[in-house]
Design a protein around this motif. Structure first.
Motif, PDB file in Angstrom:
ATOM      1  N   PHE A   6      32.864 -71.306  37.361  1.00  0.00           N
ATOM      2  CA  PHE A   6      33.678 -72.099  36.439  1.00  0.00           C
ATOM      3  C   PHE A   6      34.472 -71.172  35.518  1.00  0.00           C
ATOM      4  CE2 PHE A   6      30.458 -75.054  37.778  1.00  0.00           C
ATOM      5  CZ  PHE A   6      31.067 -76.300  37.748  1.00  0.00           C
ATOM      6  N   SER A   7      35.696 -71.537  35.234  1.00  0.00           N
ATOM      7  CA  SER A   7      36.502 -70.760  34.290  1.00  0.00           C
ATOM      8  C   SER A   7      35.903 -70.851  32.884  1.00  0.00           C
ATOM      9  CB  SER A   7      37.939 -71.293  34.269  1.00  0.00           C
ATOM     10  OG  SER A   7      37.958 -72.638  33.814  1.00  0.00           O
ATOM     11  N   TYR A   8      35.936 -69.762  32.148  1.00  0.00           N
ATOM     12  CA  TYR A   8      35.433 -69.700  30.768  1.00  0.00           C
ATOM     13  C   TYR A   8      33.965 -70.117  30.660  1.00  0.00           C
ATOM     14  CZ  TYR A   8      40.509 -70.033  30.348  1.00  0.00           C
ATOM     15  OH  TYR A   8      41.853 -69.851  30.523  1.00  0.00           O
ATOM     16  N   SER A   9      33.203 -69.944  31.725  1.00  0.00           N
ATOM     17  CA  SER A   9      31.806 -70.389  31.707  1.00  0.00           C
ATOM     18  C   SER A   9      30.972 -69.617  30.693  1.00  0.00           C
ATOM     19  CB  SER A   9      31.193 -70.241  33.102  1.00  0.00           C
ATOM     20  OG  SER A   9      31.244 -68.886  33.516  1.00  0.00           O
ATOM     21  N   GLU A  10      31.402 -68.396  30.349  1.00  0.00           N
ATOM     22  CA  GLU A  10      30.619 -67.599  29.401  1.00  0.00           C
ATOM     23  C   GLU A  10      30.607 -68.222  28.008  1.00  0.00           C
ATOM     24  OE1 GLU A  10      34.861 -66.117  29.460  1.00  0.00           O
ATOM     25  OE2 GLU A  10      33.326 -66.622  30.949  1.00  0.00           O
ATOM     26  N   ASN A  11      31.552 -69.113  27.743  1.00  0.00           N
ATOM     27  CA  ASN A  11      31.604 -69.769  26.428  1.00  0.00           C
ATOM     28  C   ASN A  11      30.851 -71.100  26.410  1.00  0.00           C
ATOM     29  OD1 ASN A  11      33.304 -67.721  25.440  1.00  0.00           O
ATOM     30  ND2 ASN A  11      35.118 -68.758  26.282  1.00  0.00           N
ATOM     31  N   LEU A  12      30.301 -71.462  27.575  1.00  0.00           N
ATOM     32  CA  LEU A  12      29.666 -72.778  27.710  1.00  0.00           C
ATOM     33  C   LEU A  12      28.162 -72.653  27.456  1.00  0.00           C
ATOM     34  CD1 LEU A  12      31.322 -75.308  28.467  1.00  0.00           C
ATOM     35  CD2 LEU A  12      30.307 -75.189  30.734  1.00  0.00           C
ATOM     36  N   LYS A  13      27.692 -73.128  26.301  1.00  0.00           N
ATOM     37  CA  LYS A  13      26.275 -73.018  25.952  1.00  0.00           C
ATOM     38  C   LYS A  13      25.491 -74.278  26.303  1.00  0.00           C
ATOM     39  CE  LYS A  13      27.166 -68.997  24.273  1.00  0.00           C
ATOM     40  NZ  LYS A  13      26.825 -67.808  25.093  1.00  0.00           N
ATOM     41  N   ASP A  14      26.164 -75.377  26.362  1.00  0.00           N
ATOM     42  CA  ASP A  14      25.513 -76.630  26.740  1.00  0.00           C
ATOM     43  C   ASP A  14      26.531 -77.505  27.462  1.00  0.00           C
ATOM     44  OD1 ASP A  14      27.133 -77.917  24.819  1.00  0.00           O
ATOM     45  OD2 ASP A  14      25.636 -77.672  23.260  1.00  0.00           O
ATOM     46  N   ILE A  15      26.062 -78.625  27.990  1.00  0.00           N
ATOM     47  CA  ILE A  15      26.946 -79.535  28.736  1.00  0.00           C
ATOM     48  C   ILE A  15      26.763 -80.949  28.208  1.00  0.00           C
ATOM     49  CG2 ILE A  15      27.448 -80.538  30.993  1.00  0.00           C
ATOM     50  CD1 ILE A  15      26.606 -77.904  32.244  1.00  0.00           C
ATOM     51  N   GLN A  16      27.879 -81.545  27.781  1.00  0.00           N
ATOM     52  CA  GLN A  16      27.886 -82.911  27.267  1.00  0.00           C
ATOM     53  C   GLN A  16      28.487 -83.885  28.274  1.00  0.00           C
ATOM     54  OE1 GLN A  16      27.356 -83.602  23.448  1.00  0.00           O
ATOM     55  NE2 GLN A  16      26.757 -85.511  24.426  1.00  0.00           N
ATOM     56  N   LYS A  17      29.425 -83.363  29.086  1.00  0.00           N
ATOM     57  CA  LYS A  17      30.150 -84.246  29.984  1.00  0.00           C
ATOM     58  C   LYS A  17      30.454 -83.538  31.300  1.00  0.00           C
ATOM     59  CE  LYS A  17      34.320 -87.208  29.942  1.00  0.00           C
ATOM     60  NZ  LYS A  17      35.515 -87.577  29.140  1.00  0.00           N
ATOM     61  N   ILE A  18      30.312 -84.267  32.395  1.00  0.00           N
ATOM     62  CA  ILE A  18      30.659 -83.771  33.731  1.00  0.00           C
ATOM     63  C   ILE A  18      31.707 -84.727  34.288  1.00  0.00           C
ATOM     64  CG2 ILE A  18      29.816 -83.238  36.044  1.00  0.00           C
ATOM     65  CD1 ILE A  18      27.000 -82.970  34.748  1.00  0.00           C
ATOM     66  N   GLU A  19      32.831 -84.163  34.690  1.00  0.00           N
ATOM     67  CA  GLU A  19      33.951 -85.014  35.098  1.00  0.00           C
ATOM     68  C   GLU A  19      34.495 -84.572  36.454  1.00  0.00           C
ATOM     69  OE1 GLU A  19      38.031 -86.761  33.003  1.00  0.00           O
ATOM     70  OE2 GLU A  19      37.014 -84.993  32.188  1.00  0.00           O
ATOM     71  N   PHE A  20      34.703 -85.531  37.336  1.00  0.00           N
ATOM     72  CA  PHE A  20      35.399 -85.289  38.604  1.00  0.00           C
ATOM     73  C   PHE A  20      36.852 -85.736  38.402  1.00  0.00           C
ATOM     74  CE2 PHE A  20      31.340 -86.189  41.321  1.00  0.00           C
ATOM     75  CZ  PHE A  20      30.713 -85.104  40.715  1.00  0.00           C
ATOM     76  N   VAL A  21      37.756 -84.805  38.467  1.00  0.00           N
ATOM     77  CA  VAL A  21      39.176 -85.106  38.269  1.00  0.00           C
ATOM     78  C   VAL A  21      39.869 -85.007  39.626  1.00  0.00           C
ATOM     79  CG1 VAL A  21      41.277 -84.510  37.016  1.00  0.00           C
ATOM     80  CG2 VAL A  21      39.042 -84.126  35.954  1.00  0.00           C
ATOM     81  N   PHE A  22      40.370 -86.110  40.126  1.00  0.00           N
ATOM     82  CA  PHE A  22      40.898 -86.168  41.493  1.00  0.00           C
ATOM     83  C   PHE A  22      42.389 -85.790  41.521  1.00  0.00           C
ATOM     84  CE2 PHE A  22      37.420 -89.394  41.341  1.00  0.00           C
ATOM     85  CZ  PHE A  22      36.496 -88.647  42.055  1.00  0.00           C
ATOM     86  N   ASN A  23      42.669 -84.577  41.085  1.00  0.00           N
ATOM     87  CA  ASN A  23      44.048 -84.120  40.953  1.00  0.00           C
ATOM     88  C   ASN A  23      44.466 -83.164  42.066  1.00  0.00           C
ATOM     89  OD1 ASN A  23      42.431 -82.010  40.220  1.00  0.00           O
ATOM     90  ND2 ASN A  23      43.428 -81.602  38.248  1.00  0.00           N
ATOM     91  N   LYS A  24      43.605 -82.923  43.042  1.00  0.00           N
ATOM     92  CA  LYS A  24      43.925 -81.985  44.115  1.00  0.00           C
ATOM     93  C   LYS A  24      44.247 -82.701  45.430  1.00  0.00           C
ATOM     94  CE  LYS A  24      43.251 -78.331  41.600  1.00  0.00           C
ATOM     95  NZ  LYS A  24      44.365 -77.429  41.254  1.00  0.00           N
ATOM     96  N   THR A  25      43.793 -83.930  45.564  1.00  0.00           N
ATOM     97  CA  THR A  25      44.062 -84.732  46.762  1.00  0.00           C
ATOM     98  C   THR A  25      44.487 -86.117  46.301  1.00  0.00           C
ATOM     99  OG1 THR A  25      42.283 -83.539  47.895  1.00  0.00           O
ATOM    100  CG2 THR A  25      43.143 -85.495  48.984  1.00  0.00           C
ATOM    101  N   GLU A  26      45.649 -86.568  46.739  1.00  0.00           N
ATOM    102  CA  GLU A  26      46.220 -87.798  46.192  1.00  0.00           C
ATOM    103  C   GLU A  26      45.447 -89.050  46.560  1.00  0.00           C
ATOM    104  OE1 GLU A  26      50.342 -88.333  46.765  1.00  0.00           O
ATOM    105  OE2 GLU A  26      50.905 -86.550  45.629  1.00  0.00           O
ATOM    106  N   SER A  27      44.706 -89.006  47.650  1.00  0.00           N
ATOM    107  CA  SER A  27      43.889 -90.169  48.008  1.00  0.00           C
ATOM    108  C   SER A  27      42.621 -89.686  48.689  1.00  0.00           C
ATOM    109  CB  SER A  27      44.652 -91.130  48.924  1.00  0.00           C
ATOM    110  OG  SER A  27      44.868 -90.540  50.199  1.00  0.00           O
ATOM    111  N   GLY A  28      41.576 -90.473  48.545  1.00  0.00           N
ATOM    112  CA  GLY A  28      40.320 -90.101  49.188  1.00  0.00           C
ATOM    113  C   GLY A  28      39.204 -91.047  48.792  1.00  0.00           C
ATOM    114  N   VAL A  29      38.115 -90.973  49.543  1.00  0.00           N
ATOM    115  CA  VAL A  29      36.905 -91.738  49.224  1.00  0.00           C
ATOM    116  C   VAL A  29      35.748 -90.754  49.189  1.00  0.00           C
ATOM    117  CG1 VAL A  29      35.337 -93.587  49.898  1.00  0.00           C
ATOM    118  CG2 VAL A  29      37.795 -93.823  50.313  1.00  0.00           C
ATOM    119  N   LEU A  30      35.054 -90.721  48.073  1.00  0.00           N
ATOM    120  CA  LEU A  30      33.960 -89.779  47.859  1.00  0.00           C
ATOM    121  C   LEU A  30      32.665 -90.547  47.644  1.00  0.00           C
ATOM    122  CD1 LEU A  30      33.128 -86.756  47.307  1.00  0.00           C
ATOM    123  CD2 LEU A  30      33.480 -87.272  44.883  1.00  0.00           C
TER     124      LEU A  30
END
Length: 755
Positions: free
Chosen positions: A722-746
Motif C-alpha cells: 500500500f502507498s504511504y503504509s508506513e504512516n498507517l498505524k490503525d485502520i478505520q475504513k476499508i474501501e473497494f473503489v471500482f475505478n479501474k474497470t468500468e463494469s464488473g461483478v465481484l
C-alpha cells in the motif's frame, strides 16, 4: 378318450403354430432368392452381428474380477439366445400387424430388445444418446449387410443403389463413431497470466515436489492370506484381521456373498493391508497414511499413489498406501456411502497397528513411526474419510453403535483431501484446531465441484496454536489422474467414451502439482517448515516448480482475524465485528446470498455480490473502533468473479462486455483520516470465471448444472504494497473503489487481517 384326443389335437396345433413362427423369423433360405429376400437376409446377419457385438461389449465392461473375455463370451451367448427369443416374441406381437412381413418386424423389434437388454447389463449411456444410437447402429449395420449380400449373391439391376447404400451406411457409422472417438476440445479457453510474485526458490527454499536426501525401502504388510494379490500374500510383516461387522453392518445379502467369494473374507475379518515407503536409515519419522476412494474394487487402487509414497519417504516421512478396495463398489452393488464409517475407522486401525509395532522392542519397526506426528491423506471418498477418522480419533465410542469402544487418540496433526466427496456420510463434521488441505480439479466429472471447500468452511480455529486450512483449485485437472492407475476418464466405458478429455492437462503435470503441494503440506505440518506457507496463499511464488496452469488458492490460519464474513445475519449494512457499518455507492447490484455450486448445492458460506457499471462505484466497511495494524502484516480477502450477465446495459454501452481483467483500488483509511491504497492486481489478479464442458456432446452436460460456478480465492495484501503504509498505524475504513474497470461483478466472501 375324447378328452385325450382333444388334448392331443391342441398339442399338435400348438407345435404347428410354434414351427410356423420359427419358420417366419428365420432368414429366407434357398438358392433362388429375390433381391428383396437377399437384402433382408443380409440385414439379418448384420443386425445379428450388431446384437452380439453390443452384448459382448456389455459383458466386457461388466467388471467382476473374472476375465473380461469370459464374461464377454457369456454375455454374447446370452445375446445369441436373446436374439432368437426376442424375435420369436416380436413375431407373436406381429400377428395383429399385417403391414410388415413377420420376419422384418420380428428382426427389428428383436434387435431393439437386445439393445435394451445390453443397457440393463452394463451399457451405461444416457437414454438421449442410447436411443438415437440404436437407430443409427441398426440402420448402418442393416443397410450395409443387406446391400452387401445382394451385390455378392445376385446380379442386381439396382447395383448402383446398393453401392451407394453401403457407402452411406459406412459413412453413417464412421460419423457416429467419430463423435466419441476424438478426445474433445475446450470451448472456453482462458488466456490468463498471473501477477509475478517473488519466487520461494530465490530465497533458497527447496522444491518440495522433488525427491529428498533419504534412500527409501519398500515393503508390504498384511495377514498373508490374500487370494487376489501376491503383494499382500508375500508380506514382510504380518498383521491380524479386524472385526468390522458393527462398523459396516450393510455388508450383507448379495453384496456380502459376492465379496466373500471374490476376497475370501467377510466384514468380521477385514485385513490390515498396506504398501509402505520408508526412509532407509535409523531414526523415528512422522507417519503419513494415504487411502484411495470408491473405484471399482476389482481394479485395485492402492498402487496408484506410489509417486507420492516415493516422494514423501525420500523427504523423511514413512508413507503408507492403505488397501480398502474390499469396501469399494462392484457389479453386485455399492454401499452408497454407508461404508464411510469403515473407511475412516480402518485408517485408525492401521495407526493402531503401527503403534503396536513401535512399542514392541523386539520388532524391526520398534520406535520407527512417530505416532504423535501423523498426517492422513485421502482421495475421493477417501478424502471424506479424513474428517471421519479425525473425529473418531477423539471419541470413546462408535457414534452409530456404543457397544464398539474406541481407544485411539493418535497425534494427528493434519489431513489432506484430494478431490473429496462431502455428502456420502450422513453427518456433516466440523473440524477444530487442526490443519486441513484440499485439492480439486475443474475437469473432475466424478465430483464436479470443490466439495473440499465446504469442509474448509467447517474448519475453525479456537486456540493459540498455529494451524492453517487451505484449498487449491486446479483448472484442467480431473478426478482420476491424482491416482496413476485411474486415468483420464472419470467414468468407465462405455459411458467414459463421451467424456471431454481433450482440454485436460497431462497426468504427469497433474501429479507434479499434487507432489509440490502435498510435499509442502507435509513439510509445513510435520516438519514445522513455515517457509512453505506462502505457496498456499499464492501459487505464483512457485511458478518455477509447477506446470503452466491456472491455480486458485484459498488460505486462512489461526493467526488470522475476520472482520466481515456475511454469515452472521441478513443485514447488508452491518459486519461481523460489532459496530461495523457497510455501505455502497453507485452500484447496480448489492446483495448477500449463500454461495452455490454449479448444481445449485450450497458451498457452505454466505457472500456479498457487488455489481457496477460506473467507475465511480464503491463498496466500503467502516469500523466503530479503529484496529491497529500491528500485530497484523497484511489485509486478507476472499474474492471471486461473479456473473457479468446479471448487469444491465444500454444497447450502445461499450463496457457491456465482461472485462478480461477485474481490477479495482483498495483504500485504507486510519482514525486520523489518512489514506493508503493499492490495486488488487498489483499483488494478485482475480482469475477469470472458469467454465467447463465435461462431456463431448452438449446434451449430456445438463446433469452437471451450470457450465461455471463461483470459485473463491484468497488474496493476501501485505501492508508494504500500500502507498504511504508506513504512516498507517490503525485502520478505520476499508474501501473497494471500482475505478479501474468500468463494469464488473465481484463476490466478496471475507475481509480480514493476517499476521
Amino acid at each position: 378318450m375324447k378328452f385325450l384326443s382333444s388334448e392331443d389335437s391342441t398339442t399338435k396345433n400348438m407345435l404347428s403354430f410354434f414351427k410356423r413362427l420359427v419358420g417366419v423369423i428365420n432368414p429366407p433360405k434357398g438358392k433362388e432368392l429375390t433381391e428383396n429376400q437377399l437384402f433382408w437376409k443380409g440385414a439379418f446377419y448384420g443386425l445379428l452381428a450388431l446384437s452380439l457385438l453390443v452384448t459382448f461389449m456389455s459383458g466386457w465392461f461388466f467388471r467382476t474380477g473374472i476375465s473380461p473375455i469370459l464374461v464377454g463370451t457369456g454375455a454374447l451367448l446370452i445375446g445369441l439366445i436373446g436374439f432368437w427369443i426376442f424375435r420369436f416374441i416380436a413375431s407373436l406381437i406381429h400377428i395383429t400387424i399385417n403391414s410388415l412381413p413377420t420376419f422384418v418386424f420380428s428382426l427389428v423389434l428383436g434387435t431393439i430388445a437386445i439393445f435394451s437388454l445390453a443397457k440393463e447389463m452394463r451399457f451405461g449411456w444416457p437414454s438421449v444418446i442410447y436411443d438415437s444410437s440404436i437407430a443409427i447402429a441398426m440402420l448402418s449395420f442393416g443397410l450395409f449387410a443387406g446391400s452387401l449380400l445382394v451385390l455378392v449373391k445376385k446380379k442386381s439391376s439396382m447395383k448402383l443403389f446398393h453401392v451407394v447404400t453401403i457407402f452411406g451406411a459406412v459413412a453413417m457409422a464412421v460419423l457416429s463413431i467419430q463423435s466419441i472417438s476424438n478426445p474433445g476440445d475446450d470451448p472456453y479457453p482462458i488466456n490468463f497470466e498471473q501477477t509475478a510474485a517473488p519466487l520461494l526458490s530465490a530465497s533458497g527454499i527447496e522444491n518440495p515436489g522433488i525427491k529428498g536426501d533419504y534412500n527409501i525401502e519398500f515393503f508390504t504388510y498384511g495377514n498373508g492370506t490374500d487370494i487376489r494379490r501376491d503383494e499382500y500374500k508375500d508380506v514382510k510383516y504380518k498383521t491380524e484381521t479386524v472385526n468390522a461387522s458393527k462398523i459396516i453392518p450393510e455388508w450383507k445379502g448379495k453384496k456380502a456373498k459376492w465379496r466373500k467369494r471374490f476376497w475370501g473374507f467377510t466384514n468380521e475379518n477385514f485385513p490390515i493391508n498396506g504398501r509402505v515407503w520408508m526412509p532407509k536409515t535409523e531414526g523415528t519419522f512422522p507417519l503419513i497414511l494415504i487411502v484411495h476412494g470408491n473405484h471399482g474394487m476389482e481394479h485395485f487402487s492402492d498402487p496408484g499413489y506410489e509417486y507420492l509414497g516415493e516422494l514423501l519417504a525420500s523427504r523423511g516421512f514413512i508413507t503408507v498406501s492403505v488397501d480398502e478396495n474390499f469396501i469399494n463398489g462392484t457389479w453386485s452393488g455399492d454401499f452408497r456411502g454407508k461404508e464411510m464409517p469403515a473407511r475412516g475407522w480402518l485408517l485408525l486401525k492401521h495407526l493402531e497397528q503401527w503403534k503396536n509395532w513401535s512399542a514392541d522392542n523386539g520388532h524391526p519397526l520398534f520406535q520407527k513411526a512417530d505416532l504423535n506426528n501423523v498426517m492422513l491423506m485421502g482421495h475421493s471418498r477417501g478424502g471424506e474419510a479424513m474428517p471421519i477418522a479425525l473425529s473418531y480419533n477423539e471419541l470413546s465410542h462408535f457414534p452409530d453403535d456404543a457397544s464398539v469402544k474406541f481407544e485411539f487418540n493418535f497425534g494427528i496433526k493434519g489431513v489432506a483431501a484430494i478431490a473429496p466427496t462431502d455428502a456420502r456420510y450422513f453427518r456433516r463434521l466440523n473440524l477444530k484446531d487442526i490443519n486441513y488441505f484440499s485439492i480439486q480439479g475443474s475437469y473432475d466429472s466424478d465430483e464436479a465441484s470443490f466439495f473440499g471447500l465446504r469442509q474448509y468452511q467447517r474448519t475453525s480455529f479456537t486456540d493459540t496454536a498455529m494451524n492453517f486450512k487451505a484449498g487449491l483449485y486446479v483448472h484442467l485437472a480431473n478426478h482420476g489422474q491424482f491416482n496413476s492407475i485411474w486415468g483420464r476418464r472419470d467414468g468407465g466405458p462405455p459411458y467414459g467414451w463421451f467424456l471431454n478429455t481433450g482440454p485436460m492437462m497431462t497426468g504427469e503435470d497433474q501429479r507434479q502439482i499434487a507432489k509440490v503441494y502435498l510435499g509442502a503440506y507435509a513439510e509445513a505440518i510435520l516438519h514445522k517448515n513455515d517457509a512453505y506457507l506462502p505457496l498456499f496463499q499464492n501459487a505464483a511464488v512457485a511458478k518455477d516448480w509447477l506446470p503452466d496452469a491456472l491455480l486458485l488458492n484459498n488460505y486462512k490460519d489461526s493467526k488470522s482475524e475476520a472482520l466481515i464474513t456475511f454469515d452472521e445475519d441478513i443485514d447488508l449494512t452491518t459486519g461481523t465485528v460489532k459496530g461495523s457499518q457497510i455501505s455502497a455507492k453507485k452500484v447496480q447490484v448489492w446483495k448477500e446470498e449463500p454461495l452455490k455450486f454449479r448444481d445449485g448445492d450450497l458451498q457452505g458460506t454466505t457472500s456479498a455480490v457487488i455489481g457496477w457499471t460506473s467507475n465511480e462505484a464503491s463498496y466500503s466497511v467502516e469500523l466503530d473502533s479503529a484496529i491497529g495494524t500491528a500485530p497484523f502484516s497484511a489485509l486478507r480477502l476472499s474474492l471471486a468473479r461473479g456473473d457479468h450477465s446479471t448487469l444491465k446495459f444500454d444497447a450502445d454501452e461499450e463496457n457491456s462486455k465482461e472485462p478480461e481483467e477485474l481490477n479495482f483500488t483498495i483504500r485504507l483509511t486510519d482514525s486520523e483520516g489518512k489514506t493508503s491504497e493499492t490495486t488488487i492486481s498489483q499483488v494478485k489478479k482475480i482469475s477469470p470465471r472458469i467454465s467447463v464442458k465435461y462431456m463431448k456432446l452438449d446434451e449430456m452436460n445438463g446433469r452437471f448444472g451450470n457450465k461455471w460456478e463461483a470459485t473463491l480465492e484468497t488474496f493476501v495484501l501485505p501492508w508494504g504494497t500500500f502507498s504511504y503504509s508506513e504512516n498507517l498505524k490503525d485502520i478505520q475504513k476499508i474501501e473497494f473503489v471500482f475505478n479501474k474497470t468500468e463494469s464488473g461483478v465481484l463476490i466478496v466472501d471475507e475481509i480480514g487481517f493476517q499476521q
